[in-house]
Design an enzyme around this catalytic site. Structure first.
Site, short mmCIF file in Angstrom:
data_model
loop_
_atom_site.label_atom_id
_atom_site.label_comp_id
_atom_site.label_asym_id
_atom_site.label_seq_id
_atom_site.Cartn_x
_atom_site.Cartn_y
_atom_site.Cartn_z
CG ASP A 105 -4.70 0.30 12.79
OD1 ASP A 105 -4.12 -0.76 12.49
OD2 ASP A 105 -4.92 1.21 11.97
CG ASP A 109 -0.69 2.86 11.63
OD1 ASP A 109 0.41 3.41 11.80
OD2 ASP A 109 -1.37 3.01 10.61
CB THR A 155 -0.31 -2.36 11.32
OG1 THR A 155 -0.29 -0.93 11.32
CG2 THR A 155 -1.23 -2.82 12.43
NE ARG A 200 -3.51 -8.07 -10.39
CZ ARG A 200 -2.50 -8.62 -11.02
NH1 ARG A 200 -2.70 -9.39 -12.04
NH2 ARG A 200 -1.27 -8.41 -10.62
N GLY A 211 1.62 -2.32 3.93
CA GLY A 211 2.90 -1.63 4.14
C GLY A 211 3.82 -2.50 4.98
NE ARG A 214 -4.02 5.45 5.78
CZ ARG A 214 -4.01 6.21 4.69
NH1 ARG A 214 -5.13 6.78 4.28
NH2 ARG A 214 -2.90 6.41 4.02
#
Ligand code: F6P
Length: 360
Positions: A144, A142, A140, A82, A12, A186
């Protein structure tokens, strides 16, 4: 000699990615006379025939304050698995990692810099084991990722979440309401914890500390008894009750397509019923990922981007830049794929508890 460096942004997006790209381009050109090309759409771009983006001082001139990533980002899929749809409609996962290595050769890359989270670092370190020349930049909102105190994007996210709490506080006070704010996180509750304390929350619910809703109800009652008729409750999207599960608003296979979210509505409904309080719920969502990076994140992203180019120059394949205290370090990417959690017994949580904040 390093002549040509590729860069991709995986997972992300996070505010500060463009500042990393700018720092890589400027450092490569000025310190080593190397050129930089951007691979679009993360590892997917390595596997497509799309031409890379030529990056130079002119093309990165305005990037420092810009959110997102000019290279595009994809937060699912891996060259090791994939998704391929067969003519009969069945879907299979195929290992195309050799193609990724071949494409790096075809593009004449002397090195690849990947900016990403734990998933991106896991893919990159496996490619390094196969001979790829890759170094990492941790990213990130987050915060984390193990082995680095902080990642860029996090400061911007906690600023957004703190501002949201400041705004919710004024309207909560006017209407004597309990305001529940759901933030990202998350598996790790860093955004909830840092923004919660900075924004004056009364309760903070984290993935690391399963909660008992009665504890939050009691807090609201205690506040009411003391004359305070509003409250602020911050809930990380990955929080869950004791003995309960995380909430998904879209189910999916593993983390690939599942969407976490909705725990704040369960918390809000329970408080409305049990604590006899008027509740409103706000889900902050991707506002936390968007927009301009804070000066702190611009600085961190710039340091990480420049350091990654020096790592390339030193041929430290499989290493990731990291920050410990005020010092830049290099750490093995592979180890950085372990997640960094809030310690329920640690100083941050203890400080919050000392102030009267409950964790459910
Ligand atoms: O970057 C991590 C994260 O912010 C998580 O906290 C969140 O669950 C996820 O991204 C959402 O990502 P997306 O909706 O872009 O798939």
């Amino acid at each position: 000699m390093t002549h040509r460096i590729g860069i991709l942004t995986g997972g992300g997006d996070a505010p500060g990615l463009n500042a990393v790209i700018r720092a890589v381009v400027l450092t490569a050109a000025r310190c080593y006379g190397a050129e930089v090309v951007g691979i679009r759409e993360g590892f997917d771009g390595l596997l497509s025939n799309a031409p890379p983006m030529v990056l130079n001082e002119a093309s990165v001139r305005d990037l420092l304050p810009r959110g997102g990533t000019i290279l595009g980002a994809v937060n699912r899929g891996s060259p090791f698995a994939r998704r391929v749809e067969r003519p009969d409609g069945t879907v299979e996962q195929v290992d195309v990692s050799q193609e990724a290595l071949q494409r790096m050769d075809d593009l004449k890359l002397d090195a690849l810099i990947v900016a990403g989270g734990d998933g991106t670092m896991a893919i990159a370190s496996k490619l390094v084991q196969m001979g790829a020349k890759i170094v990492g930049v941790p990213k990130t909102i987050d915060n984390d990722i193990s082995l680095t105190d902080v990642t860029f994007g996090f400061d911007t996210a906690i600023q957004t979440a703190t501002e949201a709490l400041d705004k919710l506080q004024t309207t909560a006070e006017s209407h004597h309401r309990a305001m529940v704010l759901e933030v990202m996180g998350r598996n790790a509750g860093w955004i909830a914890l840092k923004a919660g304390v900075a924004g004056g929350a009364d309760a903070i619910l984290l993935p690391e500390i399963p909660f008992d809703i009665d504890v939050v109800c009691q807090k609201i009652e205690d506040l009411r008894a003391a004359g305070r008729r509003y409250s602020l409750i911050v809930v990380a999207e990955g929080a869950h009750p004791v003995g309960g599960e995380q909430q998904y608003y879209i189910d999916g296979e593993g983390s690939a397509s599942a969407r976490l979210g909705g725990i704040s509505f369960l918390v809000g409904n329970a408080l409305q019923e049990r604590a006899d309080v008027d509740v409103r719920v706000t889900v902050l969502g991707h506002l936390q990922r968007g927009g301009q990076p804070t000066p702190h994140d611009r600085w961190l992203a710039t340091r990480f981007g420049a350091a990654a180019v020096h790592l390339v120059h030193e041929h430290k394949w499989g290493q990731m830049v990291a920050l410990r205290g005020e010092t830049l370090m290099y750490v093995p990417m592979e180890e950085a794929t372990r997640l960094k959690f809030v310690d329920p017994e640690g100083d941050f949580v203890r400080t919050a508890r000392d102030l009267g904040i409950v964790f459910g």
